[in-house]
Design an enzyme around this catalytic site. Structure first.
Site, PDB file in Angstrom:
ATOM      1  N   SER A  56       0.808  -1.301   0.052  1.00  0.00           N
ATOM      2  CA  SER A  56      -0.158  -0.182   0.019  1.00  0.00           C
ATOM      3  C   SER A  56       0.969   1.335   0.083  1.00  0.00           C
ATOM      4  O   SER A  56       0.270   2.273  -0.251  1.00  0.00           O
ATOM      5  CB  SER A  56      -0.830   0.279   1.313  1.00  0.00           C
ATOM      6  OG  SER A  56      -2.066  -0.740   0.943  1.00  0.00           O
ATOM      7  N   LYS A 111       0.630   3.378  -2.775  1.00  0.00           N
ATOM      8  CA  LYS A 111      -0.489   4.307  -3.243  1.00  0.00           C
ATOM      9  C   LYS A 111      -0.058   5.618  -3.124  1.00  0.00           C
ATOM     10  O   LYS A 111      -0.813   6.518  -4.020  1.00  0.00           O
ATOM     11  CB  LYS A 111      -1.600   4.061  -2.070  1.00  0.00           C
ATOM     12  CG  LYS A 111      -2.144   2.447  -2.348  1.00  0.00           C
ATOM     13  CD  LYS A 111      -3.100   2.254  -1.367  1.00  0.00           C
ATOM     14  CE  LYS A 111      -3.486   0.784  -1.376  1.00  0.00           C
ATOM     15  NZ  LYS A 111      -4.506   0.374  -0.139  1.00  0.00           N
ATOM     16  N   TYR A 165      -2.068  -2.604 -10.815  1.00  0.00           N
ATOM     17  CA  TYR A 165      -2.057  -2.467  -9.593  1.00  0.00           C
ATOM     18  C   TYR A 165      -1.250  -3.525  -8.568  1.00  0.00           C
ATOM     19  O   TYR A 165      -0.705  -2.931  -7.639  1.00  0.00           O
ATOM     20  CB  TYR A 165      -3.711  -2.213  -9.098  1.00  0.00           C
ATOM     21  CG  TYR A 165      -3.563  -2.314  -7.448  1.00  0.00           C
ATOM     22  CD1 TYR A 165      -3.555  -0.945  -6.844  1.00  0.00           C
ATOM     23  CD2 TYR A 165      -4.003  -3.313  -6.799  1.00  0.00           C
ATOM     24  CE1 TYR A 165      -3.571  -0.940  -5.475  1.00  0.00           C
ATOM     25  CE2 TYR A 165      -4.402  -3.192  -5.409  1.00  0.00           C
ATOM     26  CZ  TYR A 165      -3.916  -1.969  -4.748  1.00  0.00           C
ATOM     27  OH  TYR A 165      -4.073  -1.941  -3.265  1.00  0.00           O
ATOM     28  N   TYR A 178      -4.330   3.781   7.568  1.00  0.00           N
ATOM     29  CA  TYR A 178      -5.494   2.968   7.688  1.00  0.00           C
ATOM     30  C   TYR A 178      -6.645   3.496   8.521  1.00  0.00           C
ATOM     31  O   TYR A 178      -6.493   4.915   8.472  1.00  0.00           O
ATOM     32  CB  TYR A 178      -5.238   1.476   7.979  1.00  0.00           C
ATOM     33  CG  TYR A 178      -4.104   0.789   7.322  1.00  0.00           C
ATOM     34  CD1 TYR A 178      -4.313   0.521   6.013  1.00  0.00           C
ATOM     35  CD2 TYR A 178      -3.067   0.380   7.578  1.00  0.00           C
ATOM     36  CE1 TYR A 178      -3.468  -0.086   4.808  1.00  0.00           C
ATOM     37  CE2 TYR A 178      -1.935  -0.251   6.845  1.00  0.00           C
ATOM     38  CZ  TYR A 178      -2.312  -0.317   5.427  1.00  0.00           C
ATOM     39  OH  TYR A 178      -1.541  -1.167   4.510  1.00  0.00           O
ATOM     40  N   VAL A 216       1.077  -3.663   4.148  1.00  0.00           N
ATOM     41  CA  VAL A 216       0.778  -4.768   4.771  1.00  0.00           C
ATOM     42  C   VAL A 216       2.080  -5.686   4.821  1.00  0.00           C
ATOM     43  O   VAL A 216       2.279  -6.818   5.492  1.00  0.00           O
ATOM     44  CB  VAL A 216      -0.428  -5.631   4.384  1.00  0.00           C
ATOM     45  CG1 VAL A 216      -1.850  -5.202   4.781  1.00  0.00           C
ATOM     46  CG2 VAL A 216      -0.495  -5.904   2.794  1.00  0.00           C
TER      47      VAL A 216
END
Ligand code: GLU
Length: 606
Positions: free
Chosen positions: A67, A70, A191, A243, A261
């Site tokens: 992540s 991102k 992705y 998160y 993660v």
């Protein structure tokens, strides 16, 4: 001293040893390949904005970025398709949900680019714009953030592609709502691949430092994305990067961050540092346990919370004076000197230091307003200014307009080619009325002095020959002695650019400048003084037998040369006159010393 002994290295080592004992949290396993990570691995790296890297523990162990990608892909999307298009597919509000939530906003857009739905939407924008080249574009960009070519972990990519049905569901939902326009499998392939890029804690710290450094990688010097994209990226990292514990994170740590993660965390504190941590045990929210503790400890120990900033805007002015207390290195003739003394308030000099931001530019605007009404020239020295923010530029534009209305000429100096300051000010300045750039401060002061003298006394006539009686060194000498001395002199002419005296040579003469301009320079080129008609050069030969500097003719120069031998015979015949000349020399040197002391005093008093 090795870098391990640096204070920050010792602190990070303490964090490493303290938090290594924390075995809470679990290695993620919903992507099967992730479960293979070694739970004991723990690496910390900090990269400073000037490019120094601290590394502790397993800082070079590679893992998949997940992540964390991102944040960087969001920056690349802003850069690639522009903020308007980006904002049509994704919001910027924290969701309060888990990263893989399928819930969308009421307008069917994902909440923000840091949850899977928003990140997939951003990746789809890159696919729309780049087609088959989408992953290459992202791969290149993220590698440039890291300052090295990153690899893809094919096994993790395949593992997620084989099991990523939840992301597939999210992508179809986005397609259903017209957020994702392209092919779902193609977008997800990009992705999953971006999430499978292999990084180390060190890489993450460099990537974070690139964000902290307004998009410029501090190791490679490359501008990876614009400062606009960086500010937006750091904003969503702040509100949604951790998160659904984002609120607690901002409250306790206060450093824009993003976790993955895979066990990584990046944290970027603007203008200060980039932190990267790796430890694969993650908590219920998906954040690396040891990484979180490291970030918290670093922030608390050094008081790094981004809202906990102190600064004194007044320090942006390193010195402020007028030509009455600090003049250029050009020695003026008595009449010119008298004009400058009478009109010293016409030229003010402001030496600035540090990055110019809104607050200190606002302070400068008040200081400029407080300058005397007779001000005609303002010299702004930017030598020690590394950057100028947009807010500072806007304020400066207004200051310059006000000065133009008041008919004040502004000279900027110390703008070096190829620097961020030149990029910000270069062309913009040239377009402003009454504004110019002169490389060196001393030359800028000389330019303004010349203008003041010219406006009072007409053009400076450097060609006009001076009588021997006007020579400062010979002032007050009786006519008999003066004519006896003139008998001993021989005329000499020098061309423009000719060297008249060489540093290090044996001094055998002194020269009286009859017309023209000469500069005394150190062998490296630094100007010590500029002299003109009526002044002597190489006169230190009367005291010291080795030439201490070079002397160059700046214009065609006419001189009268007096050899030391001739002066010695003159001394025998005219001892009183000689004593008088030595007295003049002492007075000239004392005056120079007083001027130098005043300069030092003015410049040191800030
Ligand atoms: N590739 C992962 C996913 O989409 C990234 C999740 C994360 O690191 O939060 O599930």
């Amino acid at each position: 001293m090795s870098s391990a002994e640096l204070p920050l290295a010792r602190f990070l080592a303490r964090c490493h040893s303290d938090f290594s004992k924390d075995d809470s949290g679990e290695v993620a396993s919903y992507i099967p390949e992730l479960s293979l990570a070694n739970p004991a691995d723990f690496g910390i790296a900090v990269t400073t904005v000037d490019g120094f890297v601290y590394e502790i523990g397993d800082s070079n162990v590679e893992f998949t970025i997940q992540s964390i990608s991102k944040a960087f892909v969001f920056a690349v999307a802003l850069e690639t398709v522009g903020p308007d298009r980006v904002e049509t597919v994704v919001g910027v509000e924290p969701s309060g949900d888990a990263f893989n939530s399928i819930r969308l906003r009421s307008d069917n857009r994902p909440f923000n680019p840091m949850v899977n739905a928003g990140a997939i939407a951003c990746t789809s924008l890159i696919c729309e714009s780049e087609g088959d080249g989408a992953f290459t574009r992202l791969h290149d960009a993220l590698s440039r953030f890291a300052g090295r070519r990153l690899d893809v972990d094919e096994a993790t990519f395949k593992s997620e592609r084989a099991t990523g049905d939840r992301n597939r569901a999210i992508a179809y939902l986005l397609r259903n709502h017209g957020v994702l326009l392209g092919d779902v499998d193609q977008v997800l392939d990009v992705y999953f691949r971006q999430c499978a890029l292999r990084v180390s804690a060190r890489d993450l710290s460099v990537m974070a430092a690139t964000l902290s450094h307004k998009g410029r990688n501090p190791l490679t010097g490359e501008q990876v994305v614009s400062s606009y994209a960086v500010a937006r990226t750091l904003s969503v990292m702040t509100s949604s990067g951790m998160y659904d514990s984002a609120g607690r994170w901002v409250y306790r740590v206060g450093i824009p961050a993003k976790s993955g993660v895979g066990g990584g965390i990046v944290a970027a504190l603007p203008s200060q540092l980039g932190l990267g941590t790796y430890s694969p045990r993650i908590d219920d929210q998906g954040n690396s346990v040891r990484g979180l503790r490291t970030c918290e400890a670093l922030s608390t120990h050094y008081g790094l919370h981004m809202l906990n900033r102190v600064g004194d805007v007044r320090t942006c002015i390193a010195a402020s004076y007028d030509v009455g207390s600090v003049s250029s290195r050009r020695n003026r003739r008595p009449r010119e000197q008298a004009i400058l003394e009478a009109h010293h308030a016409k030229c003010a000099i402001v030496e600035l230091t540090g990055a110019l931001s809104f607050a200190n530019a606002e302070y400068i605007s008040r200081r400029v307003r407080g300058l005397p009404p007779e001000l005609a020239y303002l010299i702004v020295d930017l030598r020690r200014v590394p950057s100028v923010s947009e807010a500072a530029l806007q304020l400066m534009a207004d200051i310059l307009d006000d000065l133009a209305r008041a008919e004040v000429d502004v000279v900027f100096c110390g703008i070096t080619k190829g620097t961020p300051v030149e990029a910000a000010l270069g062309e913009w300045l040239l377009g402003k009325a009454g504004v110019r750039s002169i490389a060196l401060l001393d030359e800028a002061i000389e330019w303004a002095e010349d203008r003041i003298i010219q406006s009072e006394a007409g053009a400076l006539d450097v060609e006009k020959p001076t009588a021997l009686s006007e020579q400062q060194l010979l002032a007050g000498l009786d006519p008999t002695a003066l004519s006896a001395l003139s008998e001993l002199m021989t005329p000499h002419h020098y061309r423009v650019g000719e060297r008249m005296i060489l540093a290090g040579e044996q001094a055998t003469t002194l020269l009286f400048v009859v017309s023209g301009v000469v500069s005394v320079r150190l062998p490296g080129g630094l100007r010590l003084a500029t002299l003109s008609a009526g002044m002597a050069v190489g006169e230190m030969a009367l005291l010291e037998t080795t030439r201490s500097a070079d002397v160059w003719a700046d214009t065609a120069v006419a001189c009268l040369e007096l050899s030391l031998d001739a002066f010695a015979s003159f001394r025998n015949l005219h001892p009183r006159a000689c004593e008088h000349i030595m007295g003049n020399l002492a007075r000239l040197l004392a005056k120079r010393l007083i001027i130098a002391n005043t300069k030092i005093e003015v410049l040191a008093s800030y």
